[in-house]
Every structure is written in C-alpha cells, then in structure tokens.
Write a protein that holds these residues in place. Structure first.
Motif, PDB file in Angstrom:
ATOM      1  N   THR A 217      47.328  64.234  27.618  1.00 40.78           N
ATOM      2  CA  THR A 217      48.293  64.906  26.752  1.00 40.78           C
ATOM      3  C   THR A 217      47.600  65.730  25.684  1.00 40.78           C
ATOM      4  N   LEU A 218      46.517  65.191  25.116  1.00 40.47           N
ATOM      5  CA  LEU A 218      45.771  65.924  24.102  1.00 40.47           C
ATOM      6  C   LEU A 218      45.114  67.170  24.680  1.00 40.47           C
ATOM      7  N   ALA A 219      44.651  67.075  25.926  1.00 38.57           N
ATOM      8  CA  ALA A 219      44.032  68.241  26.565  1.00 38.57           C
ATOM      9  C   ALA A 219      45.043  69.358  26.765  1.00 38.57           C
ATOM     10  N   ALA A 220      46.279  68.979  27.115  1.00 34.90           N
ATOM     11  CA  ALA A 220      47.320  69.982  27.353  1.00 34.90           C
ATOM     12  C   ALA A 220      48.040  70.389  26.071  1.00 34.90           C
ATOM     13  N   ASN A 221      47.943  69.552  25.045  1.00 40.47           N
ATOM     14  CA  ASN A 221      48.663  69.810  23.788  1.00 40.47           C
ATOM     15  C   ASN A 221      47.737  69.550  22.602  1.00 40.47           C
ATOM     16  N   PRO A 222      46.779  70.425  22.353  1.00 39.00           N
ATOM     17  CA  PRO A 222      45.845  70.201  21.247  1.00 39.00           C
ATOM     18  C   PRO A 222      46.522  70.225  19.879  1.00 39.00           C
ATOM     19  N   ASP A 223      47.759  70.696  19.825  1.00 36.28           N
ATOM     20  CA  ASP A 223      48.502  70.721  18.561  1.00 36.28           C
ATOM     21  C   ASP A 223      49.369  69.481  18.368  1.00 36.28           C
ATOM     22  N   LEU A 224      49.160  68.445  19.165  1.00 37.71           N
ATOM     23  CA  LEU A 224      49.912  67.195  19.006  1.00 37.71           C
ATOM     24  C   LEU A 224      49.714  66.664  17.586  1.00 37.71           C
ATOM     25  N   ASN A 225      50.806  66.351  16.905  1.00 37.85           N
ATOM     26  CA  ASN A 225      50.668  65.885  15.520  1.00 37.85           C
ATOM     27  C   ASN A 225      51.395  64.577  15.223  1.00 37.85           C
ATOM     28  N   GLY A 226      51.835  63.887  16.275  1.00 40.29           N
ATOM     29  CA  GLY A 226      52.484  62.603  16.060  1.00 40.29           C
ATOM     30  C   GLY A 226      52.398  61.706  17.275  1.00 40.29           C
ATOM     31  N   ILE A 227      52.361  60.388  17.039  1.00 39.00           N
ATOM     32  CA  ILE A 227      52.333  59.395  18.111  1.00 39.00           C
ATOM     33  C   ILE A 227      53.260  58.252  17.729  1.00 39.00           C
ATOM     34  N   TYR A 228      54.083  57.814  18.686  1.00 39.04           N
ATOM     35  CA  TYR A 228      54.890  56.612  18.503  1.00 39.04           C
ATOM     36  C   TYR A 228      54.427  55.593  19.531  1.00 39.04           C
ATOM     37  N   MET A 229      53.875  54.479  19.041  1.00 38.23           N
ATOM     38  CA  MET A 229      53.395  53.398  19.901  1.00 38.23           C
ATOM     39  C   MET A 229      54.416  52.272  19.871  1.00 38.23           C
ATOM     40  N   GLN A 230      55.017  51.965  21.003  1.00 38.51           N
ATOM     41  CA  GLN A 230      56.054  50.932  21.027  1.00 38.51           C
ATOM     42  C   GLN A 230      55.512  49.510  20.936  1.00 38.51           C
ATOM     43  N   ALA A 231      54.188  49.353  20.993  1.00 36.45           N
ATOM     44  CA  ALA A 231      53.595  48.010  20.877  1.00 36.45           C
ATOM     45  C   ALA A 231      52.164  48.132  20.383  1.00 36.45           C
ATOM     46  N   GLY A 232      51.978  47.940  19.081  1.00 33.46           N
ATOM     47  CA  GLY A 232      50.640  48.041  18.523  1.00 33.46           C
ATOM     48  C   GLY A 232      49.681  47.006  19.077  1.00 33.46           C
TER      49      GLY A 232
END
Length: 350
Positions: A217-232
């Motif tokens: 995802t980072l390779a295709a979207n270098p402008d990613l600015n948020g992550i939601y992790m459903q289980a830390g």
C-alpha cells in the motif's frame, strides 16, 4: 527476525502461564473436578490464542481472577485461533465435569453446533469479546465494537482535517468484531469524512499479513497519512518495524508523521503513544473481560439469571437473539490520558 522472535517469546510465555494456571487453579481431575474446590462447580476456560499481547494479558487476569474469586477451574486450554481445537477442548470440558464454559471463539460462525451441543447438555456458555452468530449463550462479555470503529474514525478524521488516505487493517470478517469495527469505520468515514480515502486491507488478525499489505500500500500510495489498526496486540510491532525500516516512523507533530489509531489498550500501545509513534488506541478492558467472564460463568453454574438493563459496574446488559450481552466501557486513550492509572494497560506486566 525480530517479529518472529516476539511471537515465539509470546507463545512461550503463554505456555508457561497456562502450565502454572493449571497447577494453581485446578482442584482435581476428570469428573471429580465438578465437586472439588470447596464444593464449587467446575468451570472450563478456553483461551483463544497466544500470539497477541492483548490475549496474553487477558490470560494473566483470568489466572488472577480465578484465584481471587476462589473458583474451581478445570485445566485451562488454548485453542490457538483454531475452531477445530476449540471444539476438541470443549469436548474435554464436557468429559471432565464442567458446569459452565468460558470461551472466546474467533470464528463466530463456526461455533454454532458446539453451542447447541453444550445447550443440550445444559452447560451454559460465557463468550468473551466475541458474539457467536448462532447458538445459545448465557452471557457475552464484550465492549461495543461498533463504537471502536466509530471512535477510530472520528479521531482520525479530525486529526487529518478530513483529507488524505487511510489504510485500515481489518480483522477477520468471519468474526463479529471484525465486521462490527469495519462496518462502523466505513459508515462513519463515508458520512462524516468523505474527503478521506479508506484503503481496506483484510488481515485475518495476522500481523505478518498486515505488514506485507501495508508495504504494498505504501508503494502504491506514498502519500498515505493515516492507519487504523483493529488490533494493536497483533499489528503494532510489525507496523512500527516496517515504518521504521522505511524511514516513515516520524513522531507526532513532525512533518511526515502518519497518524495511527489502534484498538486494544496494551502497555506497548501506551508506550508508543508516549513516544509519539502512534496517536491513540481504544482500550479493550482485558481486566474486566476476565473478571466478569468468571463472574458470569460461576453465576451460570449456580443457576442464577440476569435481565437486560444497567449494571452496577458502569455497563449495560442488552438482549440478543441468542442470549444476553454485557457491554463494558472502552475509552479512547491519547497522550492526554495515557498515564491514567485506571487504565488496565498501566497496571499489567508487559
């Protein structure tokens, strides 16, 4: 290699914990267990997995609670995220005199026939954290998982100013928890933050899968600015390791920081919030899950009943099609309240 070592260490620690728990809490063996422990009914307890810091913390609280409440427990099993093992473990409980069973089925659709079998033998079931899709349960001990998704959405949406791209590590959609969190997060984002693009990543609650998909995802979207992790408990370490490797682990407040919100409330998440590696988590009450799972299991074995409505522990019991559910509180944790001593993540060993 570090991630693998962490998983091995966690599994080994859980194995030691279970061995000690079986010795400390079991008052007998086979059918004799049903009347041991000062005449208290025997309770069978299955832990769902040992590869998650959250569930290993829950296991510690189960051990403590069984001792402090003076319960008569059968040797504790761990189904290792495998419904086949869960079914086999429950059969052992039946054969050794269990009068109630505590479980946390990770596949909430595949456990129905086992619940039917237990109901036929008049063995009540307390389900922790997950709500079985079908089959009777005496009580589900759980927080409002839709609120997890909504709270995460609200936090991310405001932090990002309603714009950007967010990767969502979805839990297994075979689980009511994965579905509830995913559906609530998607609905909230669509309604309140339409300027944010959500990239849904199915993970089956597996950290290595989340890490591999995040890398793509980072390779295709270098402008990613948020992550939601459903289980830390399963996602935190591999996520931070990957971001560190790619030079993307910027502290909160610095340019290039990726805003991260998680679910679980484990000590490692709190440390990450303090460092600025992540921004927030929603604290699942592992301590209360264990406390009230044991409480309701013992009450069920003694023939007690409950009704929908407010409880004396700041929660609400609701009616389900197949039983009752005690919805425990789960607060949002940020840098503003991360040191609150009332949070279980500040009171459990790491």
């Amino acid at each position: 290699m570090k991630a693998r070592s962490s998983r091995i260490a966690a599994t080994a620690a859980a194995a030691v914990l279970l061995a000690g728990f079986a010795t400390a809490c079991n008052r007998g063996s086979d059918a004799a267990s049903a009347t041991a422990g000062g005449g208290k009914p025997a309770i069978g307890i299955d832990l769902p997995r040992a590869d998650s810091d959250f569930w290993n913390s829950y296991a510690q609280y189960i051990k403590q609670g069984a001792t402090s409440q003076g319960l008569n427990t059968l040797p504790v099993s761990n189904s290792q995220n495998d419904v086949t093992k869960l079914v086999a473990n429950v059969q052992v409980f039946q054969n050794t005199g269990a009068k109630a069973v505590v479980m946390a089925p990770q596949d909430t659709g595949a456990i129905a026939s086992t619940l039917e079998s237990l109901a036929g033998k008049k063995i009540p079931v307390v389900s922790v954290d997950t709500r079985p899709d079908k089959g009777n349960v005496y009580m589900v001990v759980r927080a409002d998982n839709k609120a997890y998704g909504s709270k995460a959405c609200e936090f991310l949406g405001k932090q990002l100013g309603g714009k950007g791209k967010v990767a969502e590590f979805q839990g297994a959609l075979s689980s009511i928890n994965g579905r509830d969190r995913s559906e609530a997060f998607a609905s909230c984002m669509k309604d309140k933050f339409p300027g944010i693009q959500v990239i849904e990543l199915a993970t089956d609650w597996k950290g290595d899968v989340a890490s591999a998909k995040l890398q793509s995802t980072l390779a295709a979207n270098p402008d990613l600015n948020g992550i939601y992790m459903q289980a830390g408990g399963v996602f935190l370490q591999p996520t931070l390791a990957l971001l560190q490797q790619k030079g993307l682990l910027k502290p909160a407040g610095q340019p290039g920081h990726i805003t991260i919100v998680s679910n679980d409330g484990i000590p490692q998440e709190f440390d990450a919030i303090r460092k600025g590696d992540i921004d927030a988590t929603i604290s699942q009450p592992a301590d209360l899950y264990a406390k009230y799972a044991l409480y309701y299991a013992n009450a069920a074995a003694e023939g007690k009943t409950f009704q929908p409505g407010a409880t004396d522990h700041d929660s609400t019991i609701i009616q389900l099609p197949n039983g009752l559910e005690d919805q425990l509180p789960a607060p949002l944790v940020t840098k503003d309240n991360v040191d609150d001593k009332a949070l279980w993540g500040n009171n459990v060993s790491k």
